[in-house]
Design a protein around this motif. Structure first.
Motif, PDB file in Angstrom:
ATOM      1  N   UNK A   1       0.806  -1.222   0.000  1.00 12.37           N
ATOM      2  CA  UNK A   1       0.000   0.000   0.000  1.00 12.37           C
ATOM      3  C   UNK A   1       0.839   1.272   0.000  1.00 12.37           C
ATOM      4  N   UNK A   2       2.158   1.132  -0.012  1.00 10.06           N
ATOM      5  CA  UNK A   2       3.057   2.291  -0.029  1.00 10.06           C
ATOM      6  C   UNK A   2       3.695   2.366  -1.408  1.00 10.06           C
ATOM      7  N   UNK A   3       3.453   3.485  -2.081  1.00 10.86           N
ATOM      8  CA  UNK A   3       3.896   3.643  -3.468  1.00 10.86           C
ATOM      9  C   UNK A   3       4.601   4.987  -3.641  1.00 10.86           C
ATOM     10  N   UNK A   4       5.072   5.245  -4.834  1.00 10.67           N
ATOM     11  CA  UNK A   4       5.745   6.522  -5.094  1.00 10.67           C
ATOM     12  C   UNK A   4       4.715   7.653  -5.134  1.00 10.67           C
ATOM     13  N   UNK A   5       5.182   8.862  -4.966  1.00 13.10           N
ATOM     14  CA  UNK A   5       4.283  10.023  -4.938  1.00 13.10           C
ATOM     15  C   UNK A   5       3.625  10.298  -6.286  1.00 13.10           C
ATOM     16  N   UNK A   6       4.119   9.686  -7.338  1.00  7.94           N
ATOM     17  CA  UNK A   6       3.511   9.853  -8.662  1.00  7.94           C
ATOM     18  C   UNK A   6       2.387   8.848  -8.901  1.00  7.94           C
ATOM     19  N   UNK A   7       2.209   7.930  -7.947  1.00  7.54           N
ATOM     20  CA  UNK A   7       1.189   6.901  -8.099  1.00  7.54           C
ATOM     21  C   UNK A   7       1.705   5.639  -8.754  1.00  7.54           C
ATOM     22  N   UNK A   8       2.995   5.597  -9.029  1.00  7.83           N
ATOM     23  CA  UNK A   8       3.597   4.425  -9.673  1.00  7.83           C
ATOM     24  C   UNK A   8       4.000   3.393  -8.625  1.00  7.83           C
ATOM     25  N   UNK A   9       3.851   2.134  -9.005  1.00  6.72           N
ATOM     26  CA  UNK A   9       4.276   1.051  -8.117  1.00  6.72           C
ATOM     27  C   UNK A   9       5.795   0.990  -8.113  1.00  6.72           C
ATOM     28  N   UNK A  10       6.375   0.931  -6.939  1.00  6.00           N
ATOM     29  CA  UNK A  10       7.818   0.779  -6.831  1.00  6.00           C
ATOM     30  C   UNK A  10       8.201  -0.690  -6.916  1.00  6.00           C
ATOM     31  N   UNK A  11       7.261  -1.548  -6.545  1.00  8.25           N
ATOM     32  CA  UNK A  11       7.483  -2.993  -6.571  1.00  8.25           C
ATOM     33  C   UNK A  11       6.366  -3.605  -7.425  1.00  8.25           C
ATOM     34  N   UNK A  12       6.646  -3.927  -8.681  1.00  7.24           N
ATOM     35  CA  UNK A  12       5.606  -4.450  -9.581  1.00  7.24           C
ATOM     36  C   UNK A  12       4.875  -5.685  -9.039  1.00  7.24           C
ATOM     37  N   UNK A  13       5.546  -6.464  -8.211  1.00  5.81           N
ATOM     38  CA  UNK A  13       4.926  -7.670  -7.660  1.00  5.81           C
ATOM     39  C   UNK A  13       3.754  -7.353  -6.740  1.00  5.81           C
ATOM     40  N   UNK A  14       3.642  -6.110  -6.309  1.00 11.96           N
ATOM     41  CA  UNK A  14       2.549  -5.728  -5.413  1.00 11.96           C
ATOM     42  C   UNK A  14       1.229  -5.500  -6.151  1.00 11.96           C
ATOM     43  N   UNK A  15       1.266  -5.483  -7.468  1.00 15.08           N
ATOM     44  CA  UNK A  15       0.056  -5.199  -8.236  1.00 15.08           C
ATOM     45  C   UNK A  15      -1.086  -6.157  -7.900  1.00 15.08           C
ATOM     46  N   UNK A  16      -0.806  -7.452  -7.821  1.00 20.67           N
ATOM     47  CA  UNK A  16      -1.856  -8.435  -7.528  1.00 20.67           C
ATOM     48  C   UNK A  16      -2.482  -8.197  -6.163  1.00 20.67           C
ATOM     49  N   UNK A  17      -1.672  -7.859  -5.184  1.00 26.51           N
ATOM     50  CA  UNK A  17      -2.195  -7.605  -3.835  1.00 26.51           C
ATOM     51  C   UNK A  17      -3.083  -6.368  -3.817  1.00 26.51           C
ATOM     52  N   UNK A  18      -2.691  -5.336  -4.551  1.00 27.25           N
ATOM     53  CA  UNK A  18      -3.508  -4.124  -4.630  1.00 27.25           C
ATOM     54  C   UNK A  18      -4.820  -4.406  -5.365  1.00 27.25           C
ATOM     55  N   UNK A  19      -4.740  -5.135  -6.449  1.00 26.45           N
ATOM     56  CA  UNK A  19      -5.951  -5.463  -7.209  1.00 26.45           C
ATOM     57  C   UNK A  19      -6.902  -6.321  -6.380  1.00 26.45           C
ATOM     58  N   UNK A  20      -6.369  -7.173  -5.517  1.00 25.24           N
ATOM     59  CA  UNK A  20      -7.202  -7.988  -4.632  1.00 25.24           C
ATOM     60  C   UNK A  20      -7.976  -7.115  -3.635  1.00 25.24           C
TER      61      UNK A  20
END
Length: 114
Positions: free
Chosen positions: A71-90
């Motif tokens: 749930x912690x990302x860059x200030x631009x809204x970009x994922x710093x860790x691409x592997x977190x995408x699935x967890x966020x989408x869940x």
């Protein structure tokens, strides 16, 4: 623990302060609600070190499993860790091209929420 730099100034390295910083970062991160995100910089400001977003990122790298680091990302809204995408989408967060869609609406500001 103290050491001298090449210029002769004393550099104080405090492992205890580093540990306190990490604990504060993790505690705030645990408070981020599901379906919301915040930035490394927002957490840095909340713990009293507004220019230390990279240190927050370092602290997140070794965080305990109960800390929702996704749930912690860059200030631009970009994922710093691409592997977190699935967890966020869940959690119902839409990620397009590595960026959070509706980032501003999903942003959780610890300074306003705490």
């Amino acid at each position: 623990m103290q050491s001298r730099s090449e210029s002769g100034t004393i550099i104080v390295k405090s492992l205890q302060m580093n540990e306190i910083f990490k604990q504060q970062v993790w505690e705030i991160t645990r408070l981020i609600p599901k379906g919301k995100v915040t930035s490394y910089g927002a957490i840095a400001k909340a713990v009293g070190y507004p220019n230390h977003s990279r240190h927050v990122g370092k602290a997140m790298g070794g965080c305990p499993k109960d800390v929702p680091a996704h749930r912690v990302i860059s200030s631009s809204g970009a994922l710093s860790v691409p592997e977190f995408q699935k967890r966020l989408e869940a959690e119902g967060i839409i990620v397009e091209n590595g960026k959070i869609k509706n980032f501003k609406n999903l942003f959780w500001n610890p300074l306003e929420e705490l």
